[in-house]
Design a protein around this motif. Structure first.
Motif, PDB file in Angstrom:
ATOM      1  N   THR A   1       7.652  -0.598 -12.629  1.00  0.00           N
ATOM      2  CA  THR A   1       6.756  -1.731 -12.379  1.00  0.00           C
ATOM      3  C   THR A   1       6.567  -1.973 -10.883  1.00  0.00           C
ATOM      4  N   LEU A   2       7.668  -2.102 -10.157  1.00  0.00           N
ATOM      5  CA  LEU A   2       7.550  -2.315  -8.705  1.00  0.00           C
ATOM      6  C   LEU A   2       6.995  -1.082  -8.015  1.00  0.00           C
ATOM      7  N   GLY A   3       7.328   0.093  -8.538  1.00  0.00           N
ATOM      8  CA  GLY A   3       6.760   1.320  -7.991  1.00  0.00           C
ATOM      9  C   GLY A   3       5.247   1.306  -8.082  1.00  0.00           C
ATOM     10  N   THR A   4       4.733   0.894  -9.215  1.00  0.00           N
ATOM     11  CA  THR A   4       3.285   0.816  -9.398  1.00  0.00           C
ATOM     12  C   THR A   4       2.666  -0.196  -8.438  1.00  0.00           C
ATOM     13  N   ILE A   5       3.272  -1.347  -8.341  1.00  0.00           N
ATOM     14  CA  ILE A   5       2.729  -2.384  -7.462  1.00  0.00           C
ATOM     15  C   ILE A   5       2.764  -1.925  -6.004  1.00  0.00           C
ATOM     16  N   LEU A   6       3.901  -1.406  -5.572  1.00  0.00           N
ATOM     17  CA  LEU A   6       4.022  -1.005  -4.170  1.00  0.00           C
ATOM     18  C   LEU A   6       3.208   0.242  -3.852  1.00  0.00           C
ATOM     19  N   PHE A   7       3.210   1.224  -4.737  1.00  0.00           N
ATOM     20  CA  PHE A   7       2.497   2.471  -4.471  1.00  0.00           C
ATOM     21  C   PHE A   7       0.986   2.292  -4.646  1.00  0.00           C
TER      22      PHE A   7
ATOM     23  N   LEU B   1      -9.346  -0.166   0.914  1.00  0.00           N
ATOM     24  CA  LEU B   1     -10.378  -1.204   0.994  1.00  0.00           C
ATOM     25  C   LEU B   1     -10.416  -1.861   2.373  1.00  0.00           C
ATOM     26  N   SER B   2      -9.243  -2.079   2.967  1.00  0.00           N
ATOM     27  CA  SER B   2      -9.239  -2.686   4.312  1.00  0.00           C
ATOM     28  C   SER B   2      -9.785  -1.708   5.349  1.00  0.00           C
ATOM     29  N   ASP B   3      -9.500  -0.425   5.183  1.00  0.00           N
ATOM     30  CA  ASP B   3     -10.037   0.590   6.095  1.00  0.00           C
ATOM     31  C   ASP B   3     -11.560   0.658   5.981  1.00  0.00           C
ATOM     32  N   ALA B   4     -12.060   0.557   4.750  1.00  0.00           N
ATOM     33  CA  ALA B   4     -13.514   0.591   4.541  1.00  0.00           C
ATOM     34  C   ALA B   4     -14.197  -0.604   5.201  1.00  0.00           C
ATOM     35  N   LYS B   5     -13.468  -1.711   5.296  1.00  0.00           N
ATOM     36  CA  LYS B   5     -14.015  -2.917   5.945  1.00  0.00           C
ATOM     37  C   LYS B   5     -13.817  -2.883   7.463  1.00  0.00           C
ATOM     38  N   GLY B   6     -13.146  -1.842   7.961  1.00  0.00           N
ATOM     39  CA  GLY B   6     -12.927  -1.718   9.399  1.00  0.00           C
ATOM     40  C   GLY B   6     -11.732  -2.489   9.919  1.00  0.00           C
ATOM     41  N   LYS B   7     -10.917  -3.034   9.032  1.00  0.00           N
ATOM     42  CA  LYS B   7      -9.737  -3.811   9.428  1.00  0.00           C
ATOM     43  C   LYS B   7      -8.526  -3.328   8.639  1.00  0.00           C
ATOM     44  N   LYS B   8      -8.133  -2.073   8.862  1.00  0.00           N
ATOM     45  CA  LYS B   8      -7.054  -1.454   8.092  1.00  0.00           C
ATOM     46  C   LYS B   8      -5.762  -2.252   8.209  1.00  0.00           C
ATOM     47  N   LEU B   9      -5.192  -2.584   7.063  1.00  0.00           N
ATOM     48  CA  LEU B   9      -3.922  -3.307   6.996  1.00  0.00           C
ATOM     49  C   LEU B   9      -2.784  -2.297   7.133  1.00  0.00           C
ATOM     50  N   LYS B  10      -2.469  -1.956   8.368  1.00  0.00           N
ATOM     51  CA  LYS B  10      -1.511  -0.878   8.645  1.00  0.00           C
ATOM     52  C   LYS B  10      -0.106  -1.168   8.117  1.00  0.00           C
ATOM     53  N   PHE B  11       0.244  -2.438   7.967  1.00  0.00           N
ATOM     54  CA  PHE B  11       1.580  -2.771   7.468  1.00  0.00           C
ATOM     55  C   PHE B  11       1.793  -2.247   6.044  1.00  0.00           C
ATOM     56  N   LEU B  12       0.695  -1.957   5.331  1.00  0.00           N
ATOM     57  CA  LEU B  12       0.819  -1.439   3.968  1.00  0.00           C
ATOM     58  C   LEU B  12       1.248   0.035   3.942  1.00  0.00           C
ATOM     59  N   GLY B  13       1.004   0.749   5.037  1.00  0.00           N
ATOM     60  CA  GLY B  13       1.322   2.176   5.093  1.00  0.00           C
ATOM     61  C   GLY B  13       2.759   2.506   4.716  1.00  0.00           C
ATOM     62  N   PRO B  14       3.755   1.822   5.288  1.00  0.00           N
ATOM     63  CA  PRO B  14       5.145   2.117   4.937  1.00  0.00           C
ATOM     64  C   PRO B  14       5.547   1.652   3.535  1.00  0.00           C
ATOM     65  N   ILE B  15       4.747   0.806   2.922  1.00  0.00           N
ATOM     66  CA  ILE B  15       5.073   0.300   1.583  1.00  0.00           C
ATOM     67  C   ILE B  15       4.814   1.367   0.509  1.00  0.00           C
ATOM     68  N   THR B  16       3.792   2.179   0.711  1.00  0.00           N
ATOM     69  CA  THR B  16       3.417   3.194  -0.278  1.00  0.00           C
ATOM     70  C   THR B  16       4.583   4.127  -0.607  1.00  0.00           C
ATOM     71  N   PRO B  17       5.282   4.712   0.383  1.00  0.00           N
ATOM     72  CA  PRO B  17       6.384   5.607   0.031  1.00  0.00           C
ATOM     73  C   PRO B  17       7.563   4.914  -0.654  1.00  0.00           C
ATOM     74  N   ILE B  18       7.729   3.623  -0.394  1.00  0.00           N
ATOM     75  CA  ILE B  18       8.787   2.888  -1.103  1.00  0.00           C
ATOM     76  C   ILE B  18       8.459   2.855  -2.592  1.00  0.00           C
ATOM     77  N   GLY B  19       7.188   2.618  -2.910  1.00  0.00           N
ATOM     78  CA  GLY B  19       6.764   2.669  -4.316  1.00  0.00           C
ATOM     79  C   GLY B  19       6.978   4.043  -4.910  1.00  0.00           C
ATOM     80  N   GLY B  20       6.661   5.081  -4.149  1.00  0.00           N
ATOM     81  CA  GLY B  20       6.884   6.443  -4.620  1.00  0.00           C
ATOM     82  C   GLY B  20       8.351   6.720  -4.872  1.00  0.00           C
ATOM     83  N   LEU B  21       9.217   6.217  -3.996  1.00  0.00           N
ATOM     84  CA  LEU B  21      10.651   6.382  -4.181  1.00  0.00           C
ATOM     85  C   LEU B  21      11.129   5.674  -5.452  1.00  0.00           C
ATOM     86  N   LEU B  22      10.580   4.499  -5.705  1.00  0.00           N
ATOM     87  CA  LEU B  22      10.928   3.794  -6.945  1.00  0.00           C
ATOM     88  C   LEU B  22      10.499   4.588  -8.178  1.00  0.00           C
TER      89      LEU B  22
END
Length: 124
Positions: free
Chosen positions: A73-79, A88-109
């Motif tokens: 469940t948390l893996g799905t949410i985080l990844f 979506l934030s990149d497409a709007k020109g304001k990439k939420l870079k803090f989300l980048g490190p969250i994706t691999p945590i979801g993958g690890l879960l």
């Protein structure tokens, strides 16, 4: 964790994966680059894969554990959801870079959830 919780969570993630997939294929196709669309689709695929796992574990509850539930469940949410936010934030020109490190945590879960399933199956 109840059998019903596994099934409902999986069904909710599955339903949302269909909605997000359709949204990506139709509405976002015009505003996302090819790479962004591929990333978005990766999030949708992994969300659906783990939705199916949760439903399957719900119907085979004897193999399920609370920790497995939370890993998937948390893996799905985080990844997946971090990928949606990044794209979506990149497409709007304001990439939420803090989300980048969250994706691999979801993958690890996800990996831990699958490992727990293996260990549970071989009775360790």
């Amino acid at each position: 964790m109840t059998q019903q919780t596994f099934i409902i969570t999986g069904a909710l993630f599955g339903m949302l994966a269909i909605i997000f997939g359709a949204f990506g294929a139709h509405a976002l196709k015009k505003i996302l680059s090819e790479d962004q669309l591929k990333s978005f689709e990766t999030g949708v695929k992994y969300q659906m894969y783990h939705a199916i796992v949760l439903v399957t574990l719900g119907f085979n509850y004897q193999f399920s554990t609370t920790v497995m539930y939370w890993c998937f469940t948390l893996g799905t949410i985080l990844f997946s959801f971090s990928i949606y936010g990044l794209v979506l934030s990149d497409a709007k020109g304001k990439k939420l870079k803090f989300l980048g490190p969250i994706t691999p945590i979801g993958g690890l879960l996800f990996v831990v959830g699958w490992l727990l399933l293996i260990l549970r199956t071989i009775n360790i």
